[in-house]
Design a protein around this motif. Structure first.
Motif, short mmCIF file in Angstrom:
data_model
loop_
_atom_site.label_atom_id
_atom_site.label_comp_id
_atom_site.label_asym_id
_atom_site.label_seq_id
_atom_site.Cartn_x
_atom_site.Cartn_y
_atom_site.Cartn_z
N PHE A 60 -45.55 -35.29 -8.89
CA PHE A 60 -45.50 -34.49 -10.00
C PHE A 60 -46.74 -34.08 -10.26
CE2 PHE A 60 -41.55 -37.21 -11.56
CZ PHE A 60 -40.93 -36.30 -10.80
N ASN A 61 -47.53 -33.10 -9.70
CA ASN A 61 -48.55 -32.45 -10.00
C ASN A 61 -48.97 -31.98 -11.29
OD1 ASN A 61 -49.58 -32.78 -6.99
ND2 ASN A 61 -47.84 -31.26 -6.69
N GLY A 62 -50.07 -32.42 -12.05
CA GLY A 62 -50.38 -32.04 -13.39
C GLY A 62 -51.53 -30.77 -13.47
N ALA A 63 -51.85 -30.03 -12.51
CA ALA A 63 -52.70 -29.03 -12.53
C ALA A 63 -52.46 -27.91 -13.43
CB ALA A 63 -53.19 -28.42 -11.27
N ASP A 64 -51.32 -27.41 -13.46
CA ASP A 64 -50.66 -26.23 -14.23
C ASP A 64 -50.36 -26.61 -15.57
OD1 ASP A 64 -50.84 -24.79 -12.14
OD2 ASP A 64 -48.89 -24.90 -11.30
N ASP A 65 -50.54 -27.93 -16.08
CA ASP A 65 -50.13 -28.62 -17.25
C ASP A 65 -51.08 -29.19 -18.10
OD1 ASP A 65 -49.04 -29.29 -19.77
OD2 ASP A 65 -47.37 -30.43 -18.64
N ASP A 66 -51.29 -30.59 -17.55
CA ASP A 66 -52.37 -31.13 -17.89
C ASP A 66 -53.50 -30.97 -17.77
OD1 ASP A 66 -49.91 -32.67 -18.23
OD2 ASP A 66 -50.12 -34.14 -16.74
N ALA A 67 -53.97 -30.50 -16.72
CA ALA A 67 -55.51 -30.07 -16.55
C ALA A 67 -56.03 -29.10 -16.97
CB ALA A 67 -55.63 -30.47 -14.91
N SER A 68 -54.97 -27.83 -16.96
CA SER A 68 -55.14 -26.73 -17.50
C SER A 68 -55.47 -26.58 -18.94
CB SER A 68 -54.40 -25.64 -17.08
OG SER A 68 -53.01 -25.84 -17.55
N GLY A 69 -54.55 -27.48 -19.52
CA GLY A 69 -54.41 -27.71 -21.17
C GLY A 69 -55.85 -28.34 -21.58
N THR A 70 -56.12 -29.53 -20.99
CA THR A 70 -57.00 -30.30 -21.17
C THR A 70 -58.62 -29.41 -21.03
OG1 THR A 70 -56.34 -32.44 -20.41
CG2 THR A 70 -58.75 -32.54 -20.77
N ALA A 71 -58.77 -28.62 -19.88
CA ALA A 71 -59.73 -27.86 -19.68
C ALA A 71 -59.74 -26.59 -20.86
CB ALA A 71 -59.70 -26.98 -18.37
N ALA A 72 -58.99 -26.20 -21.23
CA ALA A 72 -58.79 -25.18 -22.27
C ALA A 72 -59.41 -25.94 -23.56
CB ALA A 72 -57.55 -24.65 -22.45
N VAL A 73 -58.94 -27.09 -24.05
CA VAL A 73 -59.31 -27.38 -25.17
C VAL A 73 -60.97 -27.72 -25.14
CG1 VAL A 73 -59.38 -29.57 -26.76
CG2 VAL A 73 -57.17 -28.43 -25.95
N MET A 74 -61.33 -28.38 -23.93
CA MET A 74 -62.72 -28.79 -23.81
C MET A 74 -63.55 -27.26 -23.73
SD MET A 74 -62.20 -31.72 -20.99
CE MET A 74 -64.18 -32.00 -20.92
#
Length: 125
Positions: A60-74
């Motif tokens: 279950f890759n997380g790049a389209d959800d977890d990583a992109s959301g975290t990067a956007a907040v940062m």
């Protein structure tokens, strides 16, 4: 202007803790600073599961959800911090307070959300 890492117990009595990362910019308007604009994302991913559920494989890759959301907040937090640093806090004048939060274990029983809400830090509990 501040922030912290909140560590909270893992769910179901598992040993250890998990982190929530929280940043804060106070509002400048006395009537509105008790209202919060929240930029939030989660940094966990589900991991590995049944083949076929994750588009053919078991990851279950997380790049389209977890990583992109975290990067956007940062990125939003960094942009606001840069703006404040270059113009000064008074000039920017954020009327409402802003919370930046990146939560862990949201995919597992939403414990990151519960951990943050259960230990909120602005005069509530």
């Amino acid at each position: 202007v501040g922030g912290f890492v909140q560590r909270y117990p893992l769910p179901n009595g598992a040993p250890g803790t998990a982190p929530n990362v929280v940043g804060f910019l106070p509002g400048s308007d006395p009537a509105l600073r008790g209202e919060y604009v929240v930029y939030s994302a989660h940094m966990d991913r589900v991991g590995v599961g049944t083949p076929g559920v994750a588009g053919g494989d078991s990851i279950f890759n997380g790049a389209d959800d977890d990583a992109s959301g975290t990067a956007a907040v940062m990125e939003v937090a960094e942009a606001m911090a840069s703006l404040i640093a270059s113009l000064g806090f008074v000039t920017v004048s954020l009327r409402r307070s802003i919370i930046f939060r990146v939560l862990d274990l949201v995919n597992k029983l939403e414990s990151g959300c519960s951990g943050h809400l259960g230990h909120f830090f602005f005069g509530t509990s």
